[in-house]
Design an enzyme around this catalytic site. Sequence first.
Site, PDB file in Angstrom:
ATOM      1  N   ILE A  87       0.836  -1.209   0.000  1.00 46.92           N
ATOM      2  CA  ILE A  87       0.000   0.000   0.000  1.00 46.92           C
ATOM      3  C   ILE A  87       0.872   1.261   0.000  1.00 46.92           C
ATOM      4  CG2 ILE A  87      -1.687   1.291   1.432  1.00 46.92           C
ATOM      5  CD1 ILE A  87      -2.685  -1.455   2.409  1.00 46.92           C
ATOM      6  N   SER A  93      -1.430   0.490  -5.904  1.00 51.28           N
ATOM      7  CA  SER A  93      -2.359  -0.308  -5.093  1.00 51.28           C
ATOM      8  C   SER A  93      -3.738   0.354  -5.020  1.00 51.28           C
ATOM      9  CB  SER A  93      -1.799  -0.534  -3.685  1.00 51.28           C
ATOM     10  OG  SER A  93      -1.694   0.695  -3.010  1.00 51.28           O
ATOM     11  N   ASP A 137      -3.109   5.637 -13.565  1.00 53.47           N
ATOM     12  CA  ASP A 137      -3.135   4.420 -12.752  1.00 53.47           C
ATOM     13  C   ASP A 137      -4.410   3.603 -12.983  1.00 53.47           C
ATOM     14  OD1 ASP A 137      -0.911   5.813 -11.835  1.00 53.47           O
ATOM     15  OD2 ASP A 137      -1.171   5.191  -9.755  1.00 53.47           O
TER      16      ASP A 137
HETATM   17  C1  MEV Z   1       1.153   8.431  -9.546  1.00 56.39           C
HETATM   18  O1  MEV Z   1       1.246   7.023  -9.680  1.00 56.39           O
HETATM   19  C2  MEV Z   1       1.600   9.123 -10.794  1.00 56.39           C
HETATM   20  C3  MEV Z   1       1.510  10.655 -10.813  1.00 56.39           C
HETATM   21  O2  MEV Z   1       1.949  11.064 -12.115  1.00 56.39           O
HETATM   22  C4  MEV Z   1       0.106  11.149 -10.558  1.00 56.39           C
HETATM   23  C5  MEV Z   1      -0.873  10.855 -11.669  1.00 56.39           C
HETATM   24  O3  MEV Z   1      -0.463  10.580 -12.808  1.00 56.39           O
HETATM   25  O4  MEV Z   1      -2.077  10.943 -11.385  1.00 56.39           O
HETATM   26  C6  MEV Z   1       2.440  11.267  -9.797  1.00 56.39           C
END
Ligand code: MEV
Length: 300
Positions: A87, A93, A137
């Site tokens: 996490i 996650s 994500d």
């Molecule tokens: C987070 O895994 C990746 C970032 O680029 C944020 C996003 O793309 O929403 C930091």
Amino acid sequence: MKASAPGKIFLFGEHAVVYGKRALVTAINLRCFATVKKRSDFRISSSLGITGLDYEKHPYISYAIRRFTEFKKINGADIEIESQIPIASGLGSSSAVTVSVLKALDAEYEAGLTNEEIYEIAKKVELDVQGIASGTDPFISTYGGCWLIPERKPVKIGNIYFLVIDTGIKSITGDMVKKVAELRREFQEIVDGIMDVIDKITVAAIPNLDKMDLTSISKLMFINQALLNAIGVSTKTIDEIVAELNSMGIAAKLTGAGGGGCVIGVGEIDMLTKATERFKSAFFVKSEKEGARIEELEKE
Ligand code: MEV
């Protein structure tokens, strides 16, 4: 119904992607499993504890339920989470839990959602919790595979083993994205310039991933990490791990939002194996083709 969705690693381009720049991201062979059963009230059980709808303890799952009810009215559900993804570690996650819960809710309550709808809902959930997000994500958790974002272009990736070292410090995406936004508010031209260079790094990496040209990938990772440092999302612990891996001939960078979370390393397999002796928390991941899916329920 039981569903699962994979975690992810950013190979290149995190943070820049929030500003419309390109990023290379792959799903990984670690999954989150969500089992949903009908029930008259809400019960959520995970390694974080057992709660009802709880926007503090289980924010992604609670918002996922709230958003799901915009499509299908439900008054309760029993939701059990088992995850292979550490996490708040930058390995996706939160999105994997959101997407797997939505997929299992959809199947259990026969809502008939398409994967694209599941992705769109998961993106809203990410925004509900984090305030700002690129949607990368949830996209990767839904569809699996390796992609150039935001184009949604599938990218060929050789059989590369990525070393992952968890700093053990939480990476809170919303906080890190806000930190970069603040820096950009003060020095917009400079930060935009850095984001433009990160975009170029991402594009330069594409042919090298397919060819598995580890030397070129390593150089590009080195520059990307330096720029992530420049926008303030690296930390002393990350820098130390990166420096040590570099001294062993392994290219390394943080992955995801930073501020903690994981470092990924690429290099010759014997060097990577040596690094697992030095870093006890190290493990390997590979690119994963499959996105969200329904799992067979074990016979009870
Ligand atoms: C987070 O895994 C990746 C970032 O680029 C944020 C996003 O793309 O929403 C930091």
